[in-house]
Write a protein that holds these residues in place. Sequence first.
Motif, short mmCIF file in Angstrom:
data_model
loop_
_atom_site.label_atom_id
_atom_site.label_comp_id
_atom_site.label_asym_id
_atom_site.label_seq_id
_atom_site.Cartn_x
_atom_site.Cartn_y
_atom_site.Cartn_z
N ALA A 64 27.61 38.34 26.77
CA ALA A 64 28.42 37.68 25.73
C ALA A 64 29.59 36.90 26.32
CB ALA A 64 28.94 38.73 24.74
N GLU A 65 30.37 37.53 27.18
CA GLU A 65 31.56 36.88 27.72
C GLU A 65 31.21 36.00 28.92
OE1 GLU A 65 35.98 38.09 29.47
OE2 GLU A 65 34.49 39.66 29.13
N GLY A 66 30.47 36.56 29.87
CA GLY A 66 30.18 35.83 31.10
C GLY A 66 29.22 34.68 30.89
N TYR A 67 28.02 34.98 30.38
CA TYR A 67 26.99 33.95 30.26
C TYR A 67 27.24 33.03 29.06
CZ TYR A 67 22.46 31.76 29.56
OH TYR A 67 21.46 30.84 29.36
N ARG A 68 27.31 33.61 27.85
CA ARG A 68 27.44 32.77 26.65
C ARG A 68 28.82 32.13 26.53
NH1 ARG A 68 24.60 33.96 21.69
NH2 ARG A 68 25.49 31.93 21.25
N GLY A 69 29.86 32.92 26.74
CA GLY A 69 31.21 32.40 26.56
C GLY A 69 31.67 31.47 27.66
N PHE A 70 31.55 31.94 28.89
CA PHE A 70 32.03 31.15 30.01
C PHE A 70 30.99 30.14 30.50
CE2 PHE A 70 35.40 34.34 30.56
CZ PHE A 70 36.46 33.53 30.90
N GLN A 71 29.85 30.63 30.98
CA GLN A 71 28.89 29.75 31.66
C GLN A 71 28.36 28.64 30.76
OE1 GLN A 71 25.89 31.77 33.96
NE2 GLN A 71 24.52 30.00 33.90
N LYS A 72 28.10 28.94 29.50
CA LYS A 72 27.50 27.94 28.61
C LYS A 72 28.51 27.08 27.86
CE LYS A 72 23.14 28.50 29.19
NZ LYS A 72 22.42 27.41 29.83
N ARG A 137 39.13 53.20 27.76
CA ARG A 137 39.81 51.95 28.14
C ARG A 137 39.20 51.39 29.41
NH1 ARG A 137 46.20 50.78 29.44
NH2 ARG A 137 45.89 48.55 29.77
N GLY A 138 38.97 52.24 30.39
CA GLY A 138 38.38 51.81 31.66
C GLY A 138 36.96 51.31 31.49
N ILE A 139 36.21 51.93 30.59
CA ILE A 139 34.83 51.50 30.33
C ILE A 139 34.82 50.08 29.78
CG2 ILE A 139 32.86 51.89 28.79
CD1 ILE A 139 33.31 54.94 29.29
N VAL A 140 35.66 49.82 28.79
CA VAL A 140 35.73 48.47 28.21
C VAL A 140 36.27 47.49 29.25
CG1 VAL A 140 36.81 47.03 26.43
CG2 VAL A 140 35.92 49.30 25.84
N ASP A 141 37.30 47.89 29.99
CA ASP A 141 37.86 47.00 31.00
C ASP A 141 36.86 46.67 32.10
OD1 ASP A 141 40.23 46.70 29.68
OD2 ASP A 141 41.36 48.12 30.91
N ALA A 142 35.97 47.60 32.44
CA ALA A 142 34.93 47.31 33.43
C ALA A 142 34.04 46.18 32.94
CB ALA A 142 34.10 48.56 33.72
N GLY A 143 33.68 46.22 31.66
CA GLY A 143 32.89 45.13 31.09
C GLY A 143 33.63 43.81 31.10
N VAL A 144 34.91 43.86 30.78
CA VAL A 144 35.73 42.64 30.78
C VAL A 144 35.84 42.07 32.19
CG1 VAL A 144 38.04 41.70 30.32
CG2 VAL A 144 37.00 43.30 28.69
N VAL A 145 36.00 42.93 33.18
CA VAL A 145 36.08 42.48 34.58
C VAL A 145 34.79 41.75 34.96
CG1 VAL A 145 36.09 43.28 36.98
CG2 VAL A 145 37.78 44.15 35.37
N VAL A 146 33.65 42.29 34.57
CA VAL A 146 32.37 41.63 34.87
C VAL A 146 32.32 40.26 34.19
CG1 VAL A 146 29.87 41.74 34.51
CG2 VAL A 146 31.10 43.74 35.36
N GLY A 147 32.69 40.21 32.92
CA GLY A 147 32.67 38.93 32.20
C GLY A 147 33.63 37.91 32.79
N LEU A 148 34.84 38.34 33.13
CA LEU A 148 35.82 37.41 33.71
C LEU A 148 35.40 36.96 35.11
CD1 LEU A 148 39.20 39.10 32.69
CD2 LEU A 148 38.17 37.04 31.70
N SER A 149 34.82 37.86 35.88
CA SER A 149 34.35 37.49 37.22
C SER A 149 33.23 36.46 37.11
CB SER A 149 33.87 38.73 37.97
OG SER A 149 34.93 39.64 38.15
N TRP A 150 32.32 36.67 36.20
CA TRP A 150 31.25 35.71 35.94
C TRP A 150 31.87 34.38 35.52
CZ3 TRP A 150 25.97 37.55 34.05
CH2 TRP A 150 25.10 36.48 33.84
N GLY A 151 32.87 34.47 34.66
CA GLY A 151 33.53 33.26 34.17
C GLY A 151 34.21 32.48 35.27
N LEU A 152 34.92 33.16 36.14
CA LEU A 152 35.59 32.48 37.26
C LEU A 152 34.56 31.82 38.17
CD1 LEU A 152 38.07 31.72 38.91
CD2 LEU A 152 37.94 33.99 39.99
N ALA A 153 33.50 32.55 38.50
CA ALA A 153 32.46 31.99 39.37
C ALA A 153 31.81 30.78 38.70
CB ALA A 153 31.42 33.05 39.70
#
Length: 183
Positions: A64-72, A137-153
């Motif tokens: 949702a965040e990495g592919y759809r939100g950022f990449q596309k 909180r850490g579980i959700v933040d882990a997902g956000v980190v993956v999405g943001l990392s995908w987004g930056l890349a």
Amino acid sequence: MPPESQKVTFSGTIGAIWGAGGLSLVLLDAINRLSGIAMEALDDGLSGMQWIILAMVVIAMAYAEGYRGFQKSFSPRSAARTYYLYRNPQPLAVILAPLFVMGFFRATRGPLLFAWVGTALIVMLVVALQLSQQPWRGIVDAGVVVGLSWGLASFLIQLARVFMSGEYPLSPEVPEVVEKVRR
């Protein structure tokens, strides 16, 4: 859509570097801060069910965040806006280049809404998560980190493509460009 061929200027170069660098630093800072919180949850240990939920959250956020939100959407548009600024620098846009690149001003309705509403939703999510206990909180933040990392890349890849080809992957959605296309 290829950009207008304008002469490259010093201010355009500075604006593009400041815009791309500022956006990248915002994402890197968030990734860095949230990684620590995610690691705390993992260091404390997770139950079997929490590991399953972690995997589901990471996969959902990657998509949702990495592919759809950022990449596309966000990354190609931000890369296009960076290149537009490079070729068409204006003083306010150069000074506030990271905000320009992210679509907070001098953008058509869609990117403006995305920037402002998206930021408001992120602030609300951050406030809600600050009230959450570990490991959730850490579980959700882990997902956000993956999405943001995908987004930056994806942003850096799109940026390289735009500057190498000289063509926008998506319209920069700057009002004067959209108006020219409609004519």
